[in-house]
Design an enzyme around this catalytic site. Structure first.
Site, PDB file in Angstrom:
ATOM      1  N   PRO A  24      -5.492  -3.716  -0.049  1.00 53.17           N
ATOM      2  CG  PRO A  24      -5.146  -5.187  -1.804  1.00 53.17           C
ATOM      3  CD  PRO A  24      -6.225  -4.642  -0.900  1.00 53.17           C
ATOM      4  CB  CYS A  25      -1.673   0.671   0.154  1.00 51.03           C
ATOM      5  SG  CYS A  25      -1.092   2.342  -0.185  1.00 51.03           S
ATOM      6  CD  GLN A  26      -2.901  -2.735  -5.760  1.00 49.40           C
ATOM      7  OE1 GLN A  26      -2.876  -2.717  -6.976  1.00 49.40           O
ATOM      8  NE2 GLN A  26      -3.475  -3.723  -5.094  1.00 49.40           N
ATOM      9  CE1 TYR A  77      -6.665   2.371  -2.299  1.00 45.34           C
ATOM     10  CE2 TYR A  77      -4.623   3.550  -1.899  1.00 45.34           C
ATOM     11  CZ  TYR A  77      -5.409   2.439  -1.731  1.00 45.34           C
ATOM     12  OH  TYR A  77      -4.941   1.378  -1.017  1.00 45.34           O
ATOM     13  CG  ASN A  79      -3.888   0.452   3.196  1.00 45.96           C
ATOM     14  OD1 ASN A  79      -2.744   0.681   2.844  1.00 45.96           O
ATOM     15  ND2 ASN A  79      -4.830   0.050   2.350  1.00 45.96           N
TER      16      ASN A  79
END
Length: 430
Positions: free
Chosen positions: A82-84, A86, A123
């Site tokens: 998941p891209c949230q 970082y 991603n």
């Protein structure tokens, strides 16, 4: 030549990486997988994966709770994560992670524990600009990922790929990342080429994995260079690093130095929805009544507005109109997890048999992602859960194409005589 390429699969979903790699080369041996869907009582994706790959050791455990040392030894680590968020949060406790980006740090922990020769990740395309050009640090999140890989002893290449450019039936743009460990032949070859052809990096970028051997790069923009080593600690990097307009669509990171550019591919003729959508669907609930039709017409219209960020930055925000219904002579748009609902991004097609407007079926969603028809059909799994898995899934045959290239790269590596543990990162003082 290796008889087997041992693969561990994170965030496995319903097995898109597994299926695609196996289609690429039977030598890929998935020795372990993990699939856990947060906030879902019914782990339907795990159930589907287990049913389709009964001989694969798969964990239904939250990856944050998995003891990384217990994961089997691997040659290749894969995952669509998941891209949230970082960011690295630096507090009095020191070393705390960003609340939402914890899954990236679990990937980091797996790499530290098992130090695979190669890593293959997927991603969303907006990862390259995240947290966004309207924020103060565009490109920070991808920069943190590249810097982390560099600190762990890896080089990395990446490319934003639209599956439809390869002839597949979905305009799904995703960022694919391929990393190689510092003691591999592939890493050494890239290092030699970068040093030898510093003045001709553009041509070098064109033929790098992922997928440069299959997709012809027709045009490339001016090369940009970014130094990831300008900040001593990863925490300081996280709080201050930014790239104007984010990272470009393709690039290489080696020893903390990034060379990147935008590119245009020479596209293949894609499969269109007309080859996927079946006439005269017998699923009555797919067809639109007057109320749903009215809502869809409103949602598909575009809009423009102006927003103010938390820091007071004013920016324009809007969405263009979406074709209604979706044209059958083009590949599908990017599928979403809510394809079964009345939403702006759900596909609506004119049934080629009766001309009535309807949603796509679960089976059509599978075919758009190049899964076998009926892949997600399992007792106890609802249609809404089937759509959810396909909205999160990979285009399997795109993974196959990349897998063919990766198989050739790994096959050129000599067998390592012993396991070596990887580098460790101190998030605050490194």
């Amino acid at each position: 030549m290796r008889d087997k390429i041992r693969v561990a699969e994170l965030f496995a979903g319903v097995g898109g990486f597994h299926l695609g790699l196996k289609r690429a080369d039977a030598k890929f041996d998935i020795v372990w997988a993990d699939q856990f869907e947060p906030e879902k009582k019914h782990q339907f994706a795990y159930d589907i994966y287990k049913a389709r790959f009964p001989n694969t050791l798969i964990s239904p455990k939250d990856i944050t709770l998995v003891d990384k040392s217990d994961i089997p030894t691997m040659d290749l680590l894969v995952g669509g994560f998941p891209c949230q968020d970082y960011s690295v949060a630096s507090t009095v406790a020191a070393g705390l992670f960003g609340k939402k980006g914890v899954l990236w740090w679990d990937i980091k922990d797996v790499i530290e524990a098992k130090w695979p020769e190669f890593i293959f990740l997927e991603n969303v395309d907006r990862l390259l600009t995240s947290p966004g050009v309207t924020k103060e640090q565009p490109g920070r999140d991808f920069g943190v990922i590249l810097r982390t890989l560099s600190d762990l002893g890896y080089s990395a290449t990446w490319k934003v790929i639209n599956a439809a450019d390869y002839g597949f039936p979905q305009r799904r743009r995703r960022t694919f990342i391929f990393a190689s460990r510092e003691d591999t032949n592939y890493h050494a070859e890239m290092k030699r080429e970068i040093h030898r052809k510093a003045s001709n990096i553009a041509n070098f970028l064109k033929r790098l994995a992922p997928l440069s051997s299959s997709l012809v790069v027709q045009k490339i923009t001016e090369i940009q260079n970014v130094n990831l080593n300008e900040f001593k600690s990863l925490a300081k990097f996280s709080s201050e690093f930014k790239v104007k307009n984010g990272f470009r669509k393709m690039g290489i990171m080696l020893d903390g130095q990034v060379y990147m550019a935008d590119y245009s591919p020479k596209s293949k003729q894609p499969i269109t929805l007309s080859e996927i959508i079946k006439p005269n669907s017998s699923i009555g609930s797919l067809y639109l009544n007057e109320e749903k039709l009215s809502k869809f017409k409103r949602l598909k219209n575009g809009f423009r507005t102006e927003k103010i960020s938390k820091t007071g930055y004013s920016y324009k925000y809007g969405m263009g109109a979406i074709n209604f219904p979706d044209p059958l002579d083009k590949p599908a748009r990017t599928m979403v997890t809510t394809e079964h609902t009345v939403s702006r991004m759900s596909h609506v097609v004119s049934d080629p048999g009766n001309g009535r407007l309807r949603l796509i079926s679960p089976e059509e969603a599978e075919l758009i992602n190049t899964f076998p028809e009926g892949w997600t059909k399992l007792e106890g799994v609802s249609d809404s859960e089937r759509y959810f898995t396909m909205g999160n899934a990979l285009v399997v045959n795109l993974v196959k194409e990349i897998g063919i290239e990766i198989s050739k790269i790994i096959s050129n590596e000599s067998e390592k005589s012993e396991f070596r543990s990887g580098r460790k990162i101190d998030y605050i003082t490194h």
